[in-house]
Design a protein around this motif. Structure first.
Motif, PDB file in Angstrom:
ATOM      1  N   PHE A 110      39.611  19.214  33.781  1.00  0.00           N
ATOM      2  CA  PHE A 110      38.637  19.612  32.802  1.00  0.00           C
ATOM      3  C   PHE A 110      38.270  21.038  32.887  1.00  0.00           C
ATOM      4  N   GLY A 111      38.563  21.576  31.585  1.00  0.00           N
ATOM      5  CA  GLY A 111      38.070  23.049  31.434  1.00  0.00           C
ATOM      6  C   GLY A 111      36.618  23.122  31.050  1.00  0.00           C
ATOM      7  N   LEU A 112      36.271  24.412  31.303  1.00  0.00           N
ATOM      8  CA  LEU A 112      34.724  24.639  30.826  1.00  0.00           C
ATOM      9  C   LEU A 112      34.722  25.740  29.638  1.00  0.00           C
ATOM     10  N   LEU A 113      34.160  25.286  28.399  1.00  0.00           N
ATOM     11  CA  LEU A 113      34.348  26.054  27.405  1.00  0.00           C
ATOM     12  C   LEU A 113      33.096  26.930  27.434  1.00  0.00           C
ATOM     13  N   SER A 114      32.999  28.364  27.583  1.00  0.00           N
ATOM     14  CA  SER A 114      32.156  28.947  27.849  1.00  0.00           C
ATOM     15  C   SER A 114      32.040  30.231  26.841  1.00  0.00           C
ATOM     16  N   HIS A 115      32.896  30.260  25.825  1.00  0.00           N
ATOM     17  CA  HIS A 115      32.669  31.348  24.786  1.00  0.00           C
ATOM     18  C   HIS A 115      31.338  31.369  23.971  1.00  0.00           C
ATOM     19  N   GLY A 116      30.662  30.402  24.090  1.00  0.00           N
ATOM     20  CA  GLY A 116      29.461  30.374  23.403  1.00  0.00           C
ATOM     21  C   GLY A 116      28.045  30.716  24.542  1.00  0.00           C
ATOM     22  N   SER A 117      28.684  31.190  25.663  1.00  0.00           N
ATOM     23  CA  SER A 117      27.503  31.640  26.635  1.00  0.00           C
ATOM     24  C   SER A 117      26.559  32.970  26.220  1.00  0.00           C
ATOM     25  N   HIS A 118      27.041  33.720  25.429  1.00  0.00           N
ATOM     26  CA  HIS A 118      26.620  35.046  25.394  1.00  0.00           C
ATOM     27  C   HIS A 118      26.521  35.198  23.667  1.00  0.00           C
ATOM     28  N   GLY A 119      25.236  35.489  23.327  1.00  0.00           N
ATOM     29  CA  GLY A 119      25.050  35.803  21.999  1.00  0.00           C
ATOM     30  C   GLY A 119      23.580  36.279  21.526  1.00  0.00           C
ATOM     31  N   PRO A 120      23.144  36.028  20.354  1.00  0.00           N
ATOM     32  CA  PRO A 120      21.970  36.254  19.980  1.00  0.00           C
ATOM     33  C   PRO A 120      20.951  35.403  20.469  1.00  0.00           C
ATOM     34  N   TRP A 121      21.267  34.162  20.789  1.00  0.00           N
ATOM     35  CA  TRP A 121      20.497  33.008  21.351  1.00  0.00           C
ATOM     36  C   TRP A 121      20.160  33.121  22.889  1.00  0.00           C
ATOM     37  N   GLY A 122      20.960  34.187  23.599  1.00  0.00           N
ATOM     38  CA  GLY A 122      20.898  34.209  24.844  1.00  0.00           C
ATOM     39  C   GLY A 122      19.659  34.942  25.533  1.00  0.00           C
ATOM     40  N   HIS A 123      18.494  35.561  24.677  1.00  0.00           N
ATOM     41  CA  HIS A 123      17.598  36.208  25.267  1.00  0.00           C
ATOM     42  C   HIS A 123      16.456  35.176  25.339  1.00  0.00           C
ATOM     43  N   THR A 124      16.744  33.928  24.809  1.00  0.00           N
ATOM     44  CA  THR A 124      15.561  33.169  24.897  1.00  0.00           C
ATOM     45  C   THR A 124      15.815  32.311  26.324  1.00  0.00           C
ATOM     46  N   ILE A 125      17.024  32.530  27.058  1.00  0.00           N
ATOM     47  CA  ILE A 125      17.130  32.035  28.283  1.00  0.00           C
ATOM     48  C   ILE A 125      17.104  32.896  29.303  1.00  0.00           C
ATOM     49  N   LYS A 126      15.926  33.039  29.950  1.00  0.00           N
ATOM     50  CA  LYS A 126      15.609  34.411  30.841  1.00  0.00           C
ATOM     51  C   LYS A 126      16.882  34.549  32.055  1.00  0.00           C
ATOM     52  N   ASP A 127      16.983  33.586  32.551  1.00  0.00           N
ATOM     53  CA  ASP A 127      18.027  33.444  33.817  1.00  0.00           C
ATOM     54  C   ASP A 127      19.308  33.640  33.233  1.00  0.00           C
ATOM     55  N   LEU A 128      19.828  33.091  32.407  1.00  0.00           N
ATOM     56  CA  LEU A 128      21.163  33.263  31.670  1.00  0.00           C
ATOM     57  C   LEU A 128      21.608  34.788  31.617  1.00  0.00           C
TER      58      LEU A 128
END
Length: 107
Positions: free
Chosen positions: A74-92
């Motif tokens: 199983f691979g993890l798809l992480s390319h969407g972990s950073h973007g304009p939506w990231g500021h709403t997830i404080k710890d991320l």
């Protein structure tokens, strides 16, 4: 597969059952049965991997418990972990700084 030198397949479905991606309630099972069929056809000759998103939302529609008997990796798809939506997830934003560019690094 042999003719082209393939060692196996990777399945990357973005994203089963997700209503914001025109998903259907049958999608989770529709991902499991081809994996089972491929394993039956491939035996141990070819590998099978499945990519699962690393986010907190989309993985709910995958069934890795059922698929693990038939999948090598199983691979993890992480390319969407950073973007304009990231500021709403404080710890991320404190942990993941992926896909950066020179202006971002300079700040």
């Amino acid at each position: 597969m042999d003719e082209y030198g393939f060692q196996g397949v990777n399945i990357n479905w973005e994203y089963p059952e997700a209503s914001d991606r025109s998903g259907d309630t049958a999608d989770t099972e529709n991902l499991v049965w081809p994996v089972k069929d491929m394993r039956a056809a491939f035996g141990t000759t070819y590998g099978i991997s499945v990519t699962i998103p690393a986010s907190y939302w989309y993985p709910r529609w995958f069934d890795p418990i059922v698929m693990e008997l038939h999948v090598d990796l199983f691979g993890l798809l992480s390319h969407g972990s950073h973007g304009p939506w990231g500021h709403t997830i404080k710890d991320l934003r404190l942990v993941i700084i992926s896909q950066t560019n020179i202006p971002k690094l300079a700040n």
